[in-house]
Design an enzyme around this catalytic site. Structure first.
Site, PDB file in Angstrom:
ATOM      1  N   ASN A 195       0.832  -1.198   0.000  1.00  0.00           N
ATOM      2  CA  ASN A 195       0.000   0.000   0.000  1.00  0.00           C
ATOM      3  C   ASN A 195       0.871   1.253   0.000  1.00  0.00           C
ATOM      4  O   ASN A 195       1.734   1.418   0.872  1.00  0.00           O
ATOM      5  CB  ASN A 195      -0.869   0.019   1.269  1.00  0.00           C
ATOM      6  CG  ASN A 195      -1.730   1.281   1.361  1.00  0.00           C
ATOM      7  OD1 ASN A 195      -2.647   1.462   0.563  1.00  0.00           O
ATOM      8  ND2 ASN A 195      -1.402   2.153   2.316  1.00  0.00           N
ATOM      9  N   GLU A 196       0.672   2.121  -0.963  1.00  0.00           N
ATOM     10  CA  GLU A 196       1.343   3.429  -1.025  1.00  0.00           C
ATOM     11  C   GLU A 196       2.848   3.361  -0.747  1.00  0.00           C
ATOM     12  O   GLU A 196       3.354   4.065   0.135  1.00  0.00           O
ATOM     13  CB  GLU A 196       0.643   4.428  -0.086  1.00  0.00           C
ATOM     14  CG  GLU A 196      -0.837   4.595  -0.445  1.00  0.00           C
ATOM     15  CD  GLU A 196      -1.558   5.761   0.243  1.00  0.00           C
ATOM     16  OE1 GLU A 196      -1.000   6.340   1.178  1.00  0.00           O
ATOM     17  OE2 GLU A 196      -2.679   6.076  -0.188  1.00  0.00           O
TER      18      GLU A 196
END
Lengths: 507, 507, 507, 507
Positions: free
Chosen positions: A157-158
């Site tokens: 994630n990110e």
């Protein structure tokens, strides 16, 4: 007056409900969470759900132990199974996000959030691969490959943010992606894997991700990114205020991946916006307002033009990234607060869920669809001023000529559901009540009542197959109007004037 | 402006929810019935329920058979137990009505209703007594005497009408009563028995019943009668229109037994109005209207002054006296239609159920109470013109100075729930929809929504311990207003003007 | 043959179900937890529930923040309210344990358990007192003093162990107790506070606690301690084996406080055994066995002689002290595994819950009671060899002459429910299945079935008001036998020989 | 020993669960009925349900009235919709039976059953056709033609019996059929219509029905008949005994229509046995016994060879043809008694529902199937003596070599569920209890427990891909055995001998 065409101009995309976000998936073990999700599924019906933490310590998957003098690892799925069973039982599928790093597999001790998700690379990519393999093999064994191949698998994630991936190290992310994607495909070639799950402001990551994947022949079945419109935070205790960009910036962000990939071998890949919202903060009160519903309405109406899914971050205030919430309304992302109080944005989604499959017309402030049984549904919203310089118009009018039914003349039954500053707005009621942080049962009941949209109904004449629908919207209103042709079954002897027994003059 | 006293003037009687009527009790086996009753109990909470037909053929109690050449009788409680189990499970107790006559015990073949309740005397009073004894003995065995002694036992129904008791034979009724009452007391002296369950217009029956009971030393633990205000029926197919007398006539009827028995040995006996309504017909559309709620509001507010219970006839449209209803709205007695659509009069009851225990004030158009936790509740209603000559006033205003909380100044949170011609009124919506006799699922959902009261809330300033509450009622409106003192927990840093991130000028 | 007296010798104490233990109370937010507790309450019905962690970080109560340059603290009850609401909704009350220390209030960083409960003294006793005061004030406001005064409030857990209280510092515990107890009483003098919640092997702490309390005039409304019988652990991965002392040692431990306090001013104080079990480890497979039920049966039968409550540690395997369980059966404390599979010890409790109020007889291997309706209930258990040197007897017989009913001769209906190595034993089934760590849905169904006791029924003759009941128990069996007098309603014409239509010879 | 083939010999027909019978469909409004059907659907899963009385007075469909001096008819679907909604909500579809005659449309006054179904021809075939048309048009409007075309439509019931069709007038039935079938097809040509729904003993009716249909070109989409094996009744009060023919006579009756139609144009038509049972009486206690399950087992196993459906008459004792039942067990047809007590024959159906799709083997006393996941399921039953001359064998043995799993050696987990005279037999328990006609709540709980099959489990060795399964069946036993290959996850350190902490000798 806008004349809505009688013929469909296409089908309404349901990308808006393809996916929804959730706080870390361990929270799915909670009762309030499951009750909230059940409510959502009954009234909205998302197809996928995505959240962080599948491999984090709280899920108890990665379990090293010593036996006969050697370190070994047991992969344990006690909670994974409980969570997935719950999701499938609620008719929503997991959109798997592989992360974060189990503490005992981590190369460092950097963590994110109050609940301490470790965001460092694995200390052994072999062990990471074994963890990924064990997890997917288990899921395929338990739920069947027919089922699991429908679950997108997103890697991390990110990673472009130092908070979420140590040093935002791009090369390291590519390595993680490659190991992971190859392992996933090794379990079953039909499983879908993708990335890079980047946050806004790092568009170049996507291009380099594509180049890397092409160069190394790494499998990619979809690409993903996030979209937010808020500016820097001005914090107060347990909260923050932020400026917002215009809502169309969300659509711009949704559209970026297809633009970027145009002409590459990835042109046709599905694009998933795996998180979106106005503010990226779970303590910004804007999430609780009627403004927020009106602000996002055009995004839901048009987002499907640009992406295969765009996942509202998140369905519930049960979240805990910055700790346990200290008040019922606290600016959480949720469509619902704890204890299932509906926010205005919940109703935006619930209204969308009542739209028909045939798209008749879409404008700046409205969307018109038709159901297979002939009902015509209008979603309309007031324009907002997201700069906050003005409160936005206090009245907004709209007039539509709507095709109704198969008979040239007659009547239409019209029903309207309204959410604005005063109606369908538990937040306003809670503010009036004095903002009780931990409301009593009696107050919670009242908030549930205040959260329901105002309903009204009337009859309109139908002439030449059409009804003339005039709508006046209040500030920040989102309204759903449903028109259906009246089949009048009133018997000939009915006479309302006689209700109290009065003899009636001849008509 | 009316100044509501800060000190209670007494307690609000709950005679209004002491009992409710039902279609023949065999209907209690139905799911829709039980679901409806469950809803009622959750939102209103009646203590007793009374209906016809306990001993009629449909309940299968009286079962003669031949064995070894002789006629014998088995008393069977398969359905009685299912019904009573269901009632107790829903926290409501049976108000037993002994009747009608089992066909095989009847002396004649006169029946009443589509479902053919036999209304003739028993062909053998010994057999009748055995039936009564067996029934009560069984109930006491199964449910315990502690429980059953709380169930009033009423002998027959409206024996003064030839439709309900062959020839309206008063002497025969006295005989039936005597045999029954003595048998009941013989099972257990603590059981409560009463009568004569007369319809309006036969007041002299009550006096003669008292004289007879005294003369013959027959046990009487309570007296009962009915109350209605409708005039002669003007029938149409599947329905009828009727004139109505003013609602205060109901209170007059409630008050009659105590007036009549004053000074007799029965002065102190409990008085049960075991049926009341406006019209006595289950096909008069007035029952479905907002008018009806406003018409009955003062009766519910004041009825407890005159009787120990007054039982609304009936809680649901599941009824069947004149056959299976031919449309969802058909003028049935019910607070609920089939499938649990709430009528305006339902809300009158639900509003009463939210009133507090302390009575602060009662007027022609309002009732004010207070809860133990300090909330003050106002029920207000618009005046009606029951002659039908005028539609009644289209606006009615009311202004109250209401004592709120323990602090001299501050704020009150005010929440209002409204039922009138447009709101909380599924009947109007149904009429707009064209009166679908058998609505589709989608229409039923919509009617459920339309049946919910309109809700609003605001804050009022409190000065000198009081809030000034001005109410404007629409035609036929019944409204519930709840005031609670605001405990403001809004933190000092809260500033709504900053919601969209704008820097704020110093205040 | 043992002749059970026909007259009651007393009432059966229900100390055995006065309280039950739980994993940290934050787990009460989970659905599986609430479903499990609901099952327990339906079939057993505990009155209180006690667990750790009320004030630990996971509950989010203690929340410091900075405002206008100063450090302030908000006390937040979002989750506390959810947990207590859930308990009361399931008809069980909290037995409050005040602990552990919020990280931001702690003086050190020593923690206990995988979930890191901080076990150091507060860095400010004033802040601790404010936390205690805020918590109890909130609970009293929300639930009412009538309710909250029924909740015992215990100060900390096992302070005599260095794992649970830094340095096992006795003087510091006394200080904590004093500050806490005075604060509690300051909120409301009717609240009940107690301690010292010691583990076995520190009996002298109780005496010194009493001396301290008397000397300093510190309020003490009850005393508490724990009881376990296991020896040192021999660990294996994810588990441990241990020796056990005889079960009567539990009764000895239950009895100690009253012995110790005899003659002091605390002689009459309630004694709560706030935790007990065989092993104190949540990974000892003995908890899952039929042996365990038979081992504890005499303790449940007699424990009420010695203490006001003895709380089984814990009702469910949802626990997590040493991390997320890695297999469905993992030696957890629970009466139930995850997903509500009943263990043999669950049935011991469920059998106890079916015993009557009148105690007729108690022996080494049996307990006999009677219900108000005349049913007689026998709980019997096989003797066990807790040394493990022998497997225990494979057959154990018992013969009772049981008083049944009010008629000198007739019949008794006898129903028996059996739990042993083969029956009512999901653990054996799970072992047979190969010990699937994360069973599939189909296997979970099967375990639920295998967990149900074997049932049988028969008729015994009654002579001279008595039935002669012979029982043969299998290894580690616990059995519940219920005898009720038969009221024979078989009609005279019934002839089972004619079932297939055969003409029957004259009898 | 029988060697079960490892390869499937075909698929197991599910004609056995294609349809089930019900008491008159008005009973579907009841709660107990719906709860019972929900249980059935959860554990068995029928596809269709068929009962009498769709058009009888209790459903309130045919409603003549006078208006403006003329007789008119309203067709009303209040209850029809409630019933069909309930069925579809429980995932079962109606198998429509058109009948009986509404009183006001009837040409005579002959009725059948306690509930008085009129069995005379219509006094106007035009009005009948309008009734049929209105009913089907309504159903198609409400539920959609896609749905309704899957519902078979049967014309009348057992017209060959004078009890069910005045005079058993065959020509009149043909007329009724023709008018009805043409009307049905006129509503929509895709609707399926059939007949003649004859009882056993009138086989020639089917032939003449085919001739008539062919001659008149009347639409016929399926043919239907009934099957029973009982002899003349020997009545007792509230009951009857009857002889039974061997169960294979049911299969003979199932097979008759295809035999009779062979070579006609109707050869390929679906054949529905729209009722079957042993006895045709709802008061024959044989229905309640274990004998009955064993008697019918071979019929369920083989019936699909002969017909497209065979519908057990009926799923519940809620029935009322001869009045309200006078005792919980009264010889009703039901798989369930009132209040959902399961009879042995219920379990026969529930066992069938756990069989796999692949048919491996079928014998006189057993059926073997396999599931997609590899589990092998064996249904076995004891032979019965339906003459009643002997009680049937008290032990019956069976030995099967069963193919299990994909590994040559290992172990099979075997689980067995047993129903016989003692187990899974609430009737025996009820008899032991003295046959309480209206059992108390406590007794009903006990009957529910006694109704559950006995369960056991063990491990068998697998050699050469096979396990050797020996079964001994008790009198009238029906047993379900499920074998699944063991995947052993027991860790290497597990040692059951160490459970009580004993040090263990080296192995």
């Amino acid at each position: 007056m806008i004349s809505v065409p009688a013929e469909a101009t296409g089908r309404l995309s349901d990308a808006w409900r393809a996916c929804v976000g959730t706080g870390r998936i361990e929270l799915a073990l909670r009762r309030d969470y499951q009750d909230s999700l059940a409510l959502l599924q009954r009234e909205i019906g998302f197809r996928y759900i995505r959240g962080h933490g599948l491999l984090s310590d709280g899920m108890g998957v990665y379990r090293p132990y010593a036996y006969e003098g050697a370190r070994r690892v047991h992969h344990s799925f006690t909670y994974v199974d409980q969570v997935v069973d719950a999701y499938l039982g609620l008719h929503v599928r997991p959109f798997l996000e592989l992360g974060f790093m189990p503490t005992e597999l981590a190369s460092g001790d950097q963590t994110v959030f109050w609940w301490r998700g470790n965001v460092t690379p694995p200390r052994s990519y072999d062990e990471w691969a074994r963890l990924v393999r064990a997890t997917l093999t288990h899921l395929v064994d338990r739920y069947g490959i027919e089922e699991v191949r429908t679950w997108p698998i997103e890697v991390w994630n990110e990673p472009n943010l130092t908070d979420f991936w140590q040093g935002a190290d791009e090369a390291e992310y590519h390595r993680l992606y490659e190991v992971t994607a190859r392992t996933v495909k090794d379990v079953d070639a039909s499983l879908q894997v993708g990335g890079p799950a980047i946050s806004p402001g790092a568009d170049e990551w996507l291009l380099r991700f594509a180049e890397f994947a092409e160069r190394r022949e790494v499998p990619v079945d979809f690409v993903s990114r996030h979209a937010y419109t808020s500016g820097p935070a001005r914090p107060v205790p347990f909260g923050a205020y932020q400026t917002l960009a215009p809502a169309r910036r969300l659509l711009d962000q949704f559209a970026r991946p297809r633009e970027q990939l145009k002409g590459t071998r990835y042109t046709e890949l599905p694009v998933h916006i795996t998180e979106f919202n106005s503010s990226y903060r779970p303590d910004n009160p804007i999430h609780d307002t009627a403004f927020h519903a009106a602000y996002l309405a055009p995004v839901l109406a048009a987002g499907g033009d640009h992406a295969d899914s765009f996942s509202y971050w998140t369905f519930s205030d049960m979240f805990e990234e910055s700790g346990v919430p200290t008040a019922l309304f606290h600016g959480g992302f949720g469509l619902l607060t704890h204890r299932q109080v509906k926010k205005p944005t919940y109703h935006l989604y619930a209204f969308m869920a009542r739209m028909g499959e045939e798209l008749l017309e879409r404008g700046d402030d409205h969307l018109v669809t038709r159901h297979p049984d002939g009902r015509v549904t209008v979603l309309a919203w007031a324009p907002v001023d997201e700069t906050g310089r003005t409160p936005g118009p206090d009245r907004h009018t709209l007039r539509l000529s709507v095709p109704v039914g198969r008979r040239p003349r007659g009547a239409a039954f019209v029903r309207r559901s309204t959410v604005d500053e005063e109606h369908g707005n538990a937040w306003t009621a809670w503010r009036h009540m004095g903002g009780p942080r931990s409301p009593r049962p009696h107050q919670i009941d009242l908030l549930h009542e205040a959260a329901e949209p105002a309903r009204s109904h009337l009859r309109l004449p139908v002439e030449d197959f059409r009804a003339d629908l005039g709508l006046t919207l209040a500030r920040h209103e989102v309204t759903l109007v449903e028109l259906s042709p009246v089949e009048d079954e009133t018997p000939p002897w009915w006479d309302e004037r006689r209700l109290l027994g009065s003899p009636v003059e001849p008509r």
